[in-house]
Design a protein around this motif. Structure first.
Motif, short mmCIF file in Angstrom:
data_model
loop_
_atom_site.label_atom_id
_atom_site.label_comp_id
_atom_site.label_asym_id
_atom_site.label_seq_id
_atom_site.Cartn_x
_atom_site.Cartn_y
_atom_site.Cartn_z
N TYR A 119 2.22 1.93 -3.60
CA TYR A 119 1.31 2.46 -4.62
C TYR A 119 0.58 3.72 -4.21
O TYR A 119 0.09 4.46 -5.05
CB TYR A 119 0.32 1.37 -5.05
N ARG A 120 0.49 3.95 -2.91
CA ARG A 120 -0.29 5.12 -2.49
C ARG A 120 0.57 6.34 -2.21
O ARG A 120 0.05 7.37 -1.81
CB ARG A 120 -1.13 4.76 -1.26
N ARG A 136 0.84 -1.21 0.00
CA ARG A 136 0.00 0.00 0.00
C ARG A 136 0.86 1.25 0.00
O ARG A 136 0.58 2.21 -0.71
CB ARG A 136 -0.94 -0.02 1.20
N GLU A 192 -8.47 -3.85 -4.21
CA GLU A 192 -7.24 -3.15 -3.78
C GLU A 192 -7.01 -1.93 -4.68
O GLU A 192 -6.60 -0.87 -4.20
CB GLU A 192 -6.06 -4.13 -3.87
N THR A 196 -6.50 2.04 -3.75
CA THR A 196 -5.31 2.78 -4.24
C THR A 196 -5.78 4.03 -4.99
O THR A 196 -5.29 5.14 -4.78
CB THR A 196 -4.49 1.89 -5.21
#
Ligand SMILES: Nc1ncnc2c1ncn2[C@@H]1O[C@H](COP(=O)(O)OP(=O)(O)OP(=O)(O)O)[C@@H](O)[C@H]1O
Length: 485
Positions: A237-238, A234, A260, A264
């Protein structure tokens, strides 16, 4: 400029100068040939043989029409000459080389050990063994340096997508979020996405740009779940400023990945980070995509890329040729652009094929050569010979610039080349005597005189006869034998 003394030798060297300059980047071009050659070889020998002998071979490019391969030592050199030369020649023949030549060079030890980045990927026909486990977290891909806005040719087929990508690059997170680009394979979606990434990194080197295919995103997720590393997943990608996700249509049917990706997306969107998605179809046509994701994909701007029209295809080929420093006549590019109509990846492949064909056969670029090079892959095209084609070929054969032949010079060699050009144009095209005269800035009676002069010399002057025969065959795409004569 390279010059050697002595009539024939000098001609042989200088004749091919344009081709030689085309070969400056031949290492790059010949990877395409080499991959095809390896594919052919692999089908004809055992896997053990392939791995023992061919896996360590290094493709050193095409030199003077010969494919040069680097081998480890003189034993391997001898072994290749004895056991694999014919197979390699057959492989080249299958790619269109009429007089294939292969030579072997022993590599210096250091080069042997080094795996150059230009080494080709494994041939597509025989897929590399796949690991059973999904790709690791490092499956993130880097931006392709070639995929920039400068290298993107804008045409009516892609101008909206291009404008949107530029707007997003200039105001990330503000202009259109997400930007959704869709279109058929090989039309430039990935190129545009990467261009935004490059643009952003150039202006703000500290920003984080993440490019990932949907498949890699899914694999990363699977790994993260398996290794209990969801927090890292996480965070990764975030925390980006720009997220580029290719082939988002592959989210279809993957509930956990959709879930997911949904989170995101929300995290990035809410912090005004830019998202760009590509797909082969618009969101409404992606089956089994959750409604909440579909509606999010439609929040920003949806734009498509269509197949390029003829002029754009020619411009793309021209840019590619310039990029690779290949000096290739416009009419040859036009022939390729007419032949390959839908997919830009195929268009680029066709250009490579023509360059490979003419370097392997040691013949200058011409429309007939290009048509022949492409005839195995695309429906054969009838090539109508143009006056300019003839002039260029005669110029290469007589080793003088086309403008000199069309000019007013009275030197014997120039006059002879001019007469041969007029003779062949009359024979190979439908142009009338006045039209030919006009092309050379002369009247029709001069052309008539040229034709009768060449006809008279043919049969008497063996060198001239051979040159005219060779040119005629070349113009008709029939130069089967070696054309160094
Ligand atoms: N407008 C353009 N100008 C110059 N080159 C282009 C253009 N469009 C595409 N190309 C080139 O065509 C090739 C294929 O483009 P790209 O990989 O971006 O296609 P794609 O639409 O993402 O295909 P796929 O759906 O298969 O991933 C690349 O080499 C790219 O540089």
């Amino acid at each position: 400029m390279e010059r050697r003394e002595g009539g024939r030798e000098e001609r042989a060297v200088i004749c091919w100068l344009p081709l030689k300059s085309a070969l400056r980047e031949v290492r790059l071009i010949s990877q395409e040939i080499w991959s095809d050659v390896l594919g052919y070889v692999r089908k004809n020998i055992t896997e053990v043989e392939y791995h023992t002998w061919f896996a360590p071979v290094k493709n050193l490019g095409v030199q003077d029409g010969s494919l040069v391969l680097g081998v480890r030592n003189s034993f391997a050199q001898e072994w290749f000459r004895k056991n694999y030369l014919k197979l390699l020649e057959d492989a080249l023949r299958s790619l269109g080389a009429q007089n294939p030549q292969v030579s072997f060079q022993v590599l210096p030890a250091a080069q042997d050990a080094l795996l150059l980045p230009s080494d080709p990927p494994p041939p597509p026909s025989v897929p590399a063994p796949r690991a059973s486990a999904p790709a690791p977290m490092e499956s993130r891909k880097v931006l392709n340096p070639k995929y920039t806005f400068e290298n993107f040719v804008v045409g009516p087929n892609n101008n909206l997508a291009h404008a949107a990508a530029l707007a997003v690059a200039e105001s990330p997170g503000k202009a259109y979020n997400p930007l959704f680009i869709y279109g058929d394979v090989g039309l430039g979606k990935t190129h545009l996405m990467h261009a935004v990434g490059h643009y952003m990194l150039e202006r703000f080197p500290g920003k984080r740009v993440e490019y990932v295919s949907t498949e890699s995103f899914t694999n990363d997720l699977i790994n993260a779940i398996r290794d209990d590393k969801m927090t890292q997943f996480r965070n990764r990608y975030r925390s980006v400023d720009l997220l580029l996700v290719d082939d988002i249509q592959f989210l279809a049917g993957k509930e956990r990945t959709q879930e997911e990706f949904f989170h995101t997306f929300n995290a990035l969107y809410e912090s005004h980070k830019q998202i760009i998605l590509s797909s082969d179809r618009p969101p409404k046509d992606i089956q089994t995509l959750e409604g909440r994701l579909r509606s999010r994909f439609e929040w920003g701007l949806i734009t498509d890329i269509q197949s390029p029209e003829y002029e754009t295809r020619v411009a793309i080929l021209k840019m590619n040729a310039e990029h690779n420093r290949i000096d290739i006549p416009q009419e040859v590019l036009e022939l390729i652009a007419r032949q390959v109509t839908s997919n830009i990846r195929e268009l680029e492949g066709a250009l490579m094929r023509v360059v490979a064909f003419s370097s392997l056969n040691n013949v200058p670029f011409s429309r007939a050569v290009a048509a022949k090079a492409l005839s195995n892959v695309f429906a054969p095209q009838e090539v109508k010979v143009e006056m300019m084609d003839v002039l260029r070929q005669v110029a290469a054969q007589f080793n003088m610039p086309p403008d000199v032949i069309r000019g007013s010079g009275r030197v014997r060699e120039v006059v002879q080349a001019r007469q041969v050009a007029q003779y062949l144009i009359r024979e190979l095209t439908d142009h009338s005597l006045p039209e030919i005269g006009q092309f050379f800035g002369r009247d029709h009676s001069t052309v008539m005189h040229a034709i009768s002069k060449v006809s008279e010399q043919m049969g008497k002057d063996s060198e001239l006869t051979a040159a005219v025969d060779l040119l005629r065959r070349r113009m008709k795409g029939q130069d089967d034998e070696d054309s160094d004569a």
